[in-house]
Design an enzyme around this catalytic site. Sequence first.
Site, PDB file in Angstrom:
ATOM      1  N   LYS A 177       0.850  -1.193   0.000  1.00 28.57           N
ATOM      2  CA  LYS A 177       0.000   0.000   0.000  1.00 28.57           C
ATOM      3  C   LYS A 177       0.884   1.240   0.000  1.00 28.57           C
ATOM      4  O   LYS A 177       1.532   1.550   0.996  1.00 28.57           O
ATOM      5  CB  LYS A 177      -0.913   0.005   1.229  1.00 28.57           C
ATOM      6  CG  LYS A 177      -1.722   1.289   1.411  1.00 28.57           C
ATOM      7  CD  LYS A 177      -2.618   1.215   2.626  1.00 28.57           C
ATOM      8  CE  LYS A 177      -2.794   2.542   3.320  1.00 28.57           C
ATOM      9  NZ  LYS A 177      -3.067   3.684   2.464  1.00 28.57           N
ATOM     10  N   GLY A 227       7.115   5.874   7.562  1.00 29.23           N
ATOM     11  CA  GLY A 227       6.049   6.855   7.694  1.00 29.23           C
ATOM     12  C   GLY A 227       6.128   7.561   9.025  1.00 29.23           C
ATOM     13  O   GLY A 227       7.191   7.614   9.658  1.00 29.23           O
ATOM     14  N   SER A 228       5.002   8.058   9.488  1.00 29.87           N
ATOM     15  CA  SER A 228       4.991   8.862  10.712  1.00 29.87           C
ATOM     16  C   SER A 228       5.084   7.989  11.956  1.00 29.87           C
ATOM     17  O   SER A 228       4.667   6.828  11.967  1.00 29.87           O
ATOM     18  CB  SER A 228       3.729   9.721  10.773  1.00 29.87           C
ATOM     19  OG  SER A 228       2.612   8.931  11.127  1.00 29.87           O
ATOM     20  N   THR A 229       5.616   8.584  13.010  1.00 29.05           N
ATOM     21  CA  THR A 229       5.754   7.875  14.287  1.00 29.05           C
ATOM     22  C   THR A 229       4.400   7.490  14.840  1.00 29.05           C
ATOM     23  O   THR A 229       4.207   6.372  15.341  1.00 29.05           O
ATOM     24  CB  THR A 229       6.511   8.760  15.293  1.00 29.05           C
ATOM     25  OG1 THR A 229       7.808   9.056  14.759  1.00 29.05           O
ATOM     26  CG2 THR A 229       6.674   8.063  16.631  1.00 29.05           C
ATOM     27  N   GLY A 230       3.437   8.402  14.767  1.00 32.42           N
ATOM     28  CA  GLY A 230       2.110   8.121  15.305  1.00 32.42           C
ATOM     29  C   GLY A 230       1.455   6.934  14.630  1.00 32.42           C
ATOM     30  O   GLY A 230       0.865   6.062  15.306  1.00 32.42           O
ATOM     31  N   VAL A 231       1.544   6.870  13.310  1.00 34.40           N
ATOM     32  CA  VAL A 231       0.953   5.749  12.576  1.00 34.40           C
ATOM     33  C   VAL A 231       1.658   4.452  12.947  1.00 34.40           C
ATOM     34  O   VAL A 231       1.010   3.419  13.174  1.00 34.40           O
ATOM     35  CB  VAL A 231       1.030   6.002  11.055  1.00 34.40           C
ATOM     36  CG1 VAL A 231       0.652   4.743  10.271  1.00 34.40           C
ATOM     37  CG2 VAL A 231       0.120   7.156  10.664  1.00 34.40           C
ATOM     38  N   CYS A 264      13.328  12.268   5.496  1.00 36.63           N
ATOM     39  CA  CYS A 264      13.332  11.823   6.891  1.00 36.63           C
ATOM     40  C   CYS A 264      14.573  12.340   7.612  1.00 36.63           C
ATOM     41  O   CYS A 264      14.556  12.546   8.830  1.00 36.63           O
ATOM     42  CB  CYS A 264      13.310  10.301   6.961  1.00 36.63           C
ATOM     43  SG  CYS A 264      12.000   9.524   6.020  1.00 36.63           S
ATOM     44  N   GLU A 279      10.809   2.586   9.907  1.00 32.24           N
ATOM     45  CA  GLU A 279      11.576   3.826  10.018  1.00 32.24           C
ATOM     46  C   GLU A 279      10.557   4.954  10.022  1.00 32.24           C
ATOM     47  O   GLU A 279       9.696   5.036   9.156  1.00 32.24           O
ATOM     48  CB  GLU A 279      12.544   3.955   8.834  1.00 32.24           C
ATOM     49  CG  GLU A 279      13.518   5.115   8.987  1.00 32.24           C
ATOM     50  CD  GLU A 279      13.153   6.295   8.111  1.00 32.24           C
ATOM     51  OE1 GLU A 279      12.838   7.358   8.698  1.00 32.24           O
ATOM     52  OE2 GLU A 279      13.175   6.174   6.889  1.00 32.24           O
ATOM     53  N   GLU A 308       8.505  17.431  15.155  1.00 34.39           N
ATOM     54  CA  GLU A 308       8.780  17.288  13.732  1.00 34.39           C
ATOM     55  C   GLU A 308       7.786  18.109  12.910  1.00 34.39           C
ATOM     56  O   GLU A 308       6.585  18.128  13.190  1.00 34.39           O
ATOM     57  CB  GLU A 308       8.672  15.817  13.329  1.00 34.39           C
ATOM     58  CG  GLU A 308       9.027  15.564  11.873  1.00 34.39           C
ATOM     59  CD  GLU A 308       8.869  14.108  11.475  1.00 34.39           C
ATOM     60  OE1 GLU A 308       9.682  13.626  10.662  1.00 34.39           O
ATOM     61  OE2 GLU A 308       7.932  13.457  11.970  1.00 34.39           O
TER      62      GLU A 308
END
Length: 543
Positions: free
Chosen positions: A212, A265-269, A327, A293, A425
């Site tokens: 995806k 992708g993002s840390t939250g995801v 990144c 990462e 970030e």
Amino acid sequence: MPKGIYNVPAVTNEPILSYAPGSPERAELQATIKKMRSEVIDVPMYIGGEEVRTGNLFAMTPPHDHQHVLGHYHQGEKKHIQMAIDAALAAKPAWEAMAWEHRASIFLKAAELISGPYRQKLNAATMLGQSKNAFQAEIDSACEIADFLRFNVQYMTDIYKQQPISSKGIWNRVEQRPLEGFVFALTPFNFTAIAGNLPTAPAMMGNCIVWKPSKTAVYSAKVLMEIFMKAGVPAGVINLVYVSGPAASEVLFSSPDFAGIHFTGSTGVFQDIWKNIGENIHKFKSYPRIVGETGGKDYIFMHPTAPAKEVATAITRGAFEYQGQKCSAASRAYIPASKYEEVMAFVKEDLKKIKMGGTEDFTNFVNAVIDETSFNKLSSAIDAAKASPDAEIVAGGTYDKSVGYFIAPTIIRALKHDYITMEEELFGPILTIFVYEDDKVDETLDILDKGSMYALTGAIFADCRYAIEKLVKRLTHTAGNFYINDKPTGAVVGQQPFGGGRGSGTNDKAGSMINLLRWVSPRTIKETFVSATDYMYPNFLED
């Protein structure tokens, strides 16, 4: 694999083309961009080797020209994720049984297609769809993805060559099995190379993939999939789907055959995914491999001995190339008071020369940020800095989304070391500088170390070896990729394996053997040639 039977082609980094005025590659790329801009393409999903269309169309537009439609992709639903899982599992027996050298040949061919006949098509898709200028596209969507594929083949052969010792009368060997189930690759917009590496690295090791991509990078993902199929990746080995994150997660993380995720992708995801996997751990046939990462709050630390011009160049390149959407991009800098004015003078001189605009004009150094959501977040941060008593805008600070999502390269001077943009970030062309007193190096290193949850990249500048040694040791855990007298961006496959710790990910080092080892499950086999027939050991015998 027995040692010494095969040697893969010698691997070196793909040469970077210049795209200088008058060069053949410049003319070819410009012609390709013109052709692709004139088309409106239809982009299906690819499941089990078939093109899947839903009729639920979403437009693809250049971030720097958001009214121009490049094409439409077919948005999928939960049922399409299940179709992709089923296709991956159906393809798995034949794919994992294929001899390793034939899997290797497919991906080596893909690398040749990327560096050869598909080079400008993939570059153009990245430039148009992700607003990346010609040089940034070349090092990403041509060179880095080709490097990933070629070096990973070399790492794969090295893994198979690693075998245990055997005593007299027995033969010990290790079999590197692909994981039991399918691997989910969730890929970002900012690097086409990462979008290509995340599904192919586990596939190379015999796994089958549900892929995806980011909705803002579907165009280049479609071209990559075209290349993979042209190279001979069998139907069902890599399945490309465009489905919302929540819908995908509901199906993927409920499947007993989920074996791992390869994520950028993002840390939250990523944290939400990890939590979801943990809550469903009892459903899986095996403990899934979680490789990710995520974000960064990457830094430049200038020691008082460092030359100002070198630091200024690192700031301009490190913070503003690809609009700060790497990144690894420099997002915070610590500059000694004695050097601040000199550094800023050089940076401002650079910024006066920088052109901003669409990628079709090769002289534009800065292009658009990826979408309106990113634009709104970044412009709000600029407005907040303008209004705050704890910060001041010292360069840039303008923005405009009337034609494209343009944010001018911006530098904020934080008057407090914990001002929000020193810690959180942003992922855009905004750098925050904290000026420290020259005699407070140690205190400032403590601030740097504790000032962010991330530890992806960092750069130090000093002109004293004692200072360099001190900084390297003191900042051990602040960055997985650490740079001495260089900007914190530009990791090269085979040279600087990439990944960070703390909140920046699992540090499984894309572009190295370390990463490929995460996609296999070793089986140790001991074969005895003459089996024992007496249970008794000598020490138990009577005198």
